[in-house]
Motif scaffolding. Sequence first.
Motif, PDB file in Angstrom:
ATOM      1  N   THR A   1     -32.153 -18.626  35.996  1.00 52.99           N
ATOM      2  CA  THR A   1     -32.921 -18.022  37.082  1.00 52.99           C
ATOM      3  C   THR A   1     -34.093 -18.937  37.432  1.00 52.99           C
ATOM      4  OG1 THR A   1     -34.423 -16.813  35.615  1.00 52.99           O
ATOM      5  CG2 THR A   1     -32.360 -15.695  36.239  1.00 52.99           C
ATOM      6  N   PRO A   2     -34.691 -18.746  38.606  1.00 57.93           N
ATOM      7  CA  PRO A   2     -35.860 -19.571  38.971  1.00 57.93           C
ATOM      8  C   PRO A   2     -37.009 -19.465  37.979  1.00 57.93           C
ATOM      9  CG  PRO A   2     -34.973 -18.460  40.903  1.00 57.93           C
ATOM     10  CD  PRO A   2     -34.247 -17.887  39.722  1.00 57.93           C
ATOM     11  N   PHE A   3     -37.101 -18.350  37.257  1.00 59.69           N
ATOM     12  CA  PHE A   3     -38.189 -18.172  36.293  1.00 59.69           C
ATOM     13  C   PHE A   3     -38.224 -19.332  35.303  1.00 59.69           C
ATOM     14  CE2 PHE A   3     -39.945 -16.468  32.298  1.00 59.69           C
ATOM     15  CZ  PHE A   3     -41.164 -15.998  32.744  1.00 59.69           C
TER      16      PHE A   3
ATOM     17  N   GLY B   1     -33.572 -14.047  41.206  1.00 59.05           N
ATOM     18  CA  GLY B   1     -33.273 -14.087  39.789  1.00 59.05           C
ATOM     19  C   GLY B   1     -32.683 -12.799  39.259  1.00 59.05           C
ATOM     20  N   LEU B   2     -33.162 -12.385  38.089  1.00 61.39           N
ATOM     21  CA  LEU B   2     -32.625 -11.183  37.453  1.00 61.39           C
ATOM     22  C   LEU B   2     -32.837  -9.955  38.313  1.00 61.39           C
ATOM     23  CD1 LEU B   2     -31.327  -9.679  35.119  1.00 61.39           C
ATOM     24  CD2 LEU B   2     -33.586  -9.600  34.005  1.00 61.39           C
ATOM     25  N   GLY B   3     -33.999  -9.837  38.964  1.00 62.67           N
ATOM     26  CA  GLY B   3     -34.255  -8.657  39.792  1.00 62.67           C
ATOM     27  C   GLY B   3     -33.217  -8.486  40.881  1.00 62.67           C
ATOM     28  N   ALA B   4     -32.893  -9.589  41.569  1.00 65.78           N
ATOM     29  CA  ALA B   4     -31.866  -9.532  42.613  1.00 65.78           C
ATOM     30  C   ALA B   4     -30.513  -9.189  42.018  1.00 65.78           C
ATOM     31  CB  ALA B   4     -31.802 -10.859  43.359  1.00 65.78           C
ATOM     32  N   ALA B   5     -30.198  -9.754  40.845  1.00 65.05           N
ATOM     33  CA  ALA B   5     -28.921  -9.462  40.195  1.00 65.05           C
ATOM     34  C   ALA B   5     -28.818  -7.989  39.820  1.00 65.05           C
ATOM     35  CB  ALA B   5     -28.754 -10.344  38.959  1.00 65.05           C
TER      36      ALA B   5
END
Length: 244
Positions: free
Chosen positions: A193-195, A22-26
């Motif tokens: 995102t998956p979240f 999600g955002l962390g990977a981005a």
Amino acid sequence: MDAYDFQTVAGRVVLVTGAGRGLGAAICETLAGEGAHIVATDVDESSAKAVAERINAASGRACAFQLDVGDEEQVRRVLDGAVTLLGRLDAIINNAGIDVTLSIRELASSDWDRVIRTNLTGPFLLAKHGLDHLAPGGHIVNIASTAARRAWPNASVYHASKWGLMGLTHALHAELRSMGVKVSAIIAGGMRTPFLLDRFPDIDQDLLQDPLNVARAVKFVLTQPPETVIPEVMVLPMKETSWP
């Protein structure tokens, strides 16, 4: 890199929590693409390693650590390990977050404790112990949410954690400026995102934004001149429904 060159993230060592997807990977991939050295951390070690491997395969530089952000000893150990491995720490992105979508009657006290531990205690611990490593010019970025600005049903603990995170961000902004450490909040609207998608598979994705757009906002706040700090910025999809 000159420790005080803030026109670029190139050469800066940036630790990201919740980096596995999600955002962390981005955020990891966006900053790595600009030359930052990434410390990808996640409670799921395999997902953090996968992100680091993608970055390294693309000629970037990244390492991965398993990290439960609510575990103080783990926080200390990972911070020490990252600095030992990469020689410095320039920024911490507190992105790890969870939610339990239940009414107050259904929400267990253990659910409350688990969400607060990840969403609020985690950023506190990363900031507290990160200061042992951040030099003047260092930066702490907390990923907040429109849930810190308005409320909707069945999300009491998530709202409490994100409103608390905004309070923590502004308190640290006031406290750490004299040390030369910047503190910023990114208030993110709904993202693809998956979240969200894992919990609400029927959600209209046209109402959401690409997490890369929020990742670019992280880069924006990290690259302000030394004389400027952005305490908070909101990044919304044009069709955002959780904000007027």
